[in-house]
Write a protein that holds these residues in place. Sequence first.
Motif, PDB file in Angstrom:
ATOM      1  N   VAL A 185       1.018  -1.314   0.026  1.00  0.00           N
ATOM      2  CA  VAL A 185       0.030   0.018  -0.062  1.00  0.00           C
ATOM      3  C   VAL A 185       1.048   1.285   0.084  1.00  0.00           C
ATOM      4  O   VAL A 185       1.752   1.412   1.162  1.00  0.00           O
ATOM      5  CB  VAL A 185      -0.961  -0.131   1.328  1.00  0.00           C
ATOM      6  CG1 VAL A 185      -1.876   1.185   1.366  1.00  0.00           C
ATOM      7  CG2 VAL A 185      -1.812  -1.208   1.436  1.00  0.00           C
ATOM      8  N   LEU A 186       0.764   1.933  -0.932  1.00  0.00           N
ATOM      9  CA  LEU A 186       1.818   3.212  -1.152  1.00  0.00           C
ATOM     10  C   LEU A 186       1.069   4.501  -0.515  1.00  0.00           C
ATOM     11  O   LEU A 186      -0.171   4.410  -0.576  1.00  0.00           O
ATOM     12  CB  LEU A 186       1.945   3.510  -2.904  1.00  0.00           C
ATOM     13  CG  LEU A 186       2.839   2.419  -3.383  1.00  0.00           C
ATOM     14  CD1 LEU A 186       2.904   2.820  -4.823  1.00  0.00           C
ATOM     15  CD2 LEU A 186       4.227   2.273  -2.718  1.00  0.00           C
ATOM     16  N   GLY A 187       1.589   4.937   0.347  1.00  0.00           N
ATOM     17  CA  GLY A 187       0.910   6.136   1.132  1.00  0.00           C
ATOM     18  C   GLY A 187       0.667   7.290   0.366  1.00  0.00           C
ATOM     19  O   GLY A 187       0.364   8.540   0.935  1.00  0.00           O
ATOM     20  N   GLU A 188       1.049   7.245  -1.105  1.00  0.00           N
ATOM     21  CA  GLU A 188       0.668   8.566  -1.944  1.00  0.00           C
ATOM     22  C   GLU A 188       0.256   8.067  -3.262  1.00  0.00           C
ATOM     23  O   GLU A 188       0.059   7.083  -3.492  1.00  0.00           O
ATOM     24  CB  GLU A 188       2.259   9.136  -1.937  1.00  0.00           C
ATOM     25  CG  GLU A 188       3.245   8.475  -2.656  1.00  0.00           C
ATOM     26  CD  GLU A 188       4.480   8.961  -2.557  1.00  0.00           C
ATOM     27  OE1 GLU A 188       5.173   8.683  -3.526  1.00  0.00           O
ATOM     28  OE2 GLU A 188       4.923   9.946  -1.995  1.00  0.00           O
ATOM     29  N   GLN A 189      -0.272   9.268  -3.856  1.00  0.00           N
ATOM     30  CA  GLN A 189      -0.568   8.876  -5.185  1.00  0.00           C
ATOM     31  C   GLN A 189       0.250   8.293  -6.088  1.00  0.00           C
ATOM     32  O   GLN A 189       1.311   8.425  -6.195  1.00  0.00           O
ATOM     33  CB  GLN A 189      -0.771  10.463  -5.674  1.00  0.00           C
ATOM     34  CG  GLN A 189      -1.410  10.488  -7.164  1.00  0.00           C
ATOM     35  CD  GLN A 189      -3.006  10.118  -7.183  1.00  0.00           C
ATOM     36  OE1 GLN A 189      -3.622  10.282  -6.367  1.00  0.00           O
ATOM     37  NE2 GLN A 189      -3.496   9.495  -8.333  1.00  0.00           N
ATOM     38  N   HIS A 190      -0.356   7.330  -6.704  1.00  0.00           N
ATOM     39  CA  HIS A 190       0.436   6.215  -7.619  1.00  0.00           C
ATOM     40  C   HIS A 190      -0.162   6.153  -9.137  1.00  0.00           C
ATOM     41  O   HIS A 190       0.211   5.260  -9.812  1.00  0.00           O
ATOM     42  CB  HIS A 190       0.668   4.991  -6.909  1.00  0.00           C
ATOM     43  CG  HIS A 190      -0.790   4.256  -6.644  1.00  0.00           C
ATOM     44  ND1 HIS A 190      -1.420   4.644  -5.799  1.00  0.00           N
ATOM     45  CD2 HIS A 190      -1.208   3.456  -7.396  1.00  0.00           C
ATOM     46  CE1 HIS A 190      -2.482   3.668  -5.635  1.00  0.00           C
ATOM     47  NE2 HIS A 190      -2.464   2.925  -6.752  1.00  0.00           N
ATOM     48  N   ARG A 203       4.652  13.815 -14.424  1.00  0.00           N
ATOM     49  CA  ARG A 203       3.207  14.207 -14.580  1.00  0.00           C
ATOM     50  C   ARG A 203       2.449  13.548 -13.366  1.00  0.00           C
ATOM     51  O   ARG A 203       1.827  14.546 -12.640  1.00  0.00           O
ATOM     52  CB  ARG A 203       2.267  13.464 -15.645  1.00  0.00           C
ATOM     53  CG  ARG A 203       2.579  13.836 -17.092  1.00  0.00           C
ATOM     54  CD  ARG A 203       2.232  15.247 -17.377  1.00  0.00           C
ATOM     55  NE  ARG A 203       2.572  15.714 -18.709  1.00  0.00           N
ATOM     56  CZ  ARG A 203       1.852  16.375 -19.454  1.00  0.00           C
ATOM     57  NH1 ARG A 203       0.896  16.891 -19.095  1.00  0.00           N
ATOM     58  NH2 ARG A 203       2.163  16.775 -20.644  1.00  0.00           N
ATOM     59  N   LEU A 204       3.038  12.605 -12.671  1.00  0.00           N
ATOM     60  CA  LEU A 204       2.692  12.102 -11.408  1.00  0.00           C
ATOM     61  C   LEU A 204       3.057  13.146 -10.126  1.00  0.00           C
ATOM     62  O   LEU A 204       2.410  13.478  -9.410  1.00  0.00           O
ATOM     63  CB  LEU A 204       3.152  10.907 -11.044  1.00  0.00           C
ATOM     64  CG  LEU A 204       2.861   9.923  -9.806  1.00  0.00           C
ATOM     65  CD1 LEU A 204       1.236  10.125  -9.569  1.00  0.00           C
ATOM     66  CD2 LEU A 204       3.549   8.865  -9.672  1.00  0.00           C
ATOM     67  N   GLU A 205       4.195  13.619 -10.268  1.00  0.00           N
ATOM     68  CA  GLU A 205       4.771  14.810  -9.577  1.00  0.00           C
ATOM     69  C   GLU A 205       4.159  15.763  -9.493  1.00  0.00           C
ATOM     70  O   GLU A 205       3.678  16.543  -8.525  1.00  0.00           O
ATOM     71  CB  GLU A 205       6.295  14.983  -9.726  1.00  0.00           C
ATOM     72  CG  GLU A 205       7.060  13.997  -9.262  1.00  0.00           C
ATOM     73  CD  GLU A 205       6.893  13.327  -7.621  1.00  0.00           C
ATOM     74  OE1 GLU A 205       6.963  14.043  -6.792  1.00  0.00           O
ATOM     75  OE2 GLU A 205       6.637  11.995  -7.470  1.00  0.00           O
ATOM     76  N   MET A 206       3.702  16.123 -10.829  1.00  0.00           N
ATOM     77  CA  MET A 206       2.796  17.354 -10.843  1.00  0.00           C
ATOM     78  C   MET A 206       1.518  17.188 -10.146  1.00  0.00           C
ATOM     79  O   MET A 206       0.751  18.257  -9.397  1.00  0.00           O
ATOM     80  CB  MET A 206       2.222  17.602 -12.521  1.00  0.00           C
ATOM     81  CG  MET A 206       3.532  18.414 -13.292  1.00  0.00           C
ATOM     82  SD  MET A 206       2.751  18.699 -14.975  1.00  0.00           S
ATOM     83  CE  MET A 206       4.108  18.608 -15.716  1.00  0.00           C
ATOM     84  N   LEU A 207       0.891  16.130 -10.362  1.00  0.00           N
ATOM     85  CA  LEU A 207      -0.230  15.779  -9.597  1.00  0.00           C
ATOM     86  C   LEU A 207      -0.241  15.905  -8.120  1.00  0.00           C
ATOM     87  O   LEU A 207      -1.286  16.160  -7.474  1.00  0.00           O
ATOM     88  CB  LEU A 207      -0.856  14.299 -10.193  1.00  0.00           C
ATOM     89  CG  LEU A 207      -2.285  13.919  -9.580  1.00  0.00           C
ATOM     90  CD1 LEU A 207      -3.575  14.757  -9.740  1.00  0.00           C
ATOM     91  CD2 LEU A 207      -2.585  12.581 -10.060  1.00  0.00           C
ATOM     92  N   LYS A 208       0.645  15.245  -7.583  1.00  0.00           N
ATOM     93  CA  LYS A 208       1.270  15.026  -6.340  1.00  0.00           C
ATOM     94  C   LYS A 208       1.306  16.673  -5.772  1.00  0.00           C
ATOM     95  O   LYS A 208       0.687  16.947  -4.636  1.00  0.00           O
ATOM     96  CB  LYS A 208       2.177  14.286  -5.790  1.00  0.00           C
ATOM     97  CG  LYS A 208       2.098  12.873  -6.005  1.00  0.00           C
ATOM     98  CD  LYS A 208       3.456  12.142  -5.595  1.00  0.00           C
ATOM     99  CE  LYS A 208       3.465  10.838  -6.176  1.00  0.00           C
ATOM    100  NZ  LYS A 208       4.990  10.040  -5.932  1.00  0.00           N
ATOM    101  N   ALA A 209       1.986  17.485  -6.394  1.00  0.00           N
ATOM    102  CA  ALA A 209       2.154  18.526  -5.844  1.00  0.00           C
ATOM    103  C   ALA A 209       1.086  19.712  -5.917  1.00  0.00           C
ATOM    104  O   ALA A 209       0.806  20.652  -5.083  1.00  0.00           O
ATOM    105  CB  ALA A 209       3.465  19.410  -6.743  1.00  0.00           C
TER     106      ALA A 209
END
Length: 160
Positions: A100-105, A125-131
Amino acid sequence: MHLAELNIGRLLAPVDDPRVAEFMANLDRVNGLGKRMPGFVWMMEGSGEPGTGNTEAKIGGDPQFVSNLTVWESVETLEHFVWNTIHKQFYDRGQEWFEVLGEQHFVMWWVEEGHDPTLEEGLERLEMLKANGNSDAAFGWNYLEEARLYKAGRCAAAAE
């Protein structure tokens, strides 16, 4: 425009470990189905070795991080594959094989027709979404008005 998606996960064990054997044994089956679906455009491929999918693409040098990067003609065609095929059965059992990843994946974004995104592009793009949260540049299912199957309650909140 076409729809690109990146989904990453970290296996509970190395790819040759019995704990993830059922998942690994079905990669070719599920990926093969995806490639035959109406609306499928492109998939990031691995070495082509049977039963490996794209597990050779390491994220951060970690051999247990695996990724899936595909392009689809539309939201509806991706949704149909994700929620209305054998893929859903494996999605529902993900906790058996993945941490289980504790962040957006998971992230989606629009690409020009004919563009095959790279893993690096997807990770950006994933980092953009997280930020920044959902935007036209990077988004989850909950950003898409046309994502009817997601909105019908078929998607776990962690995959938004």
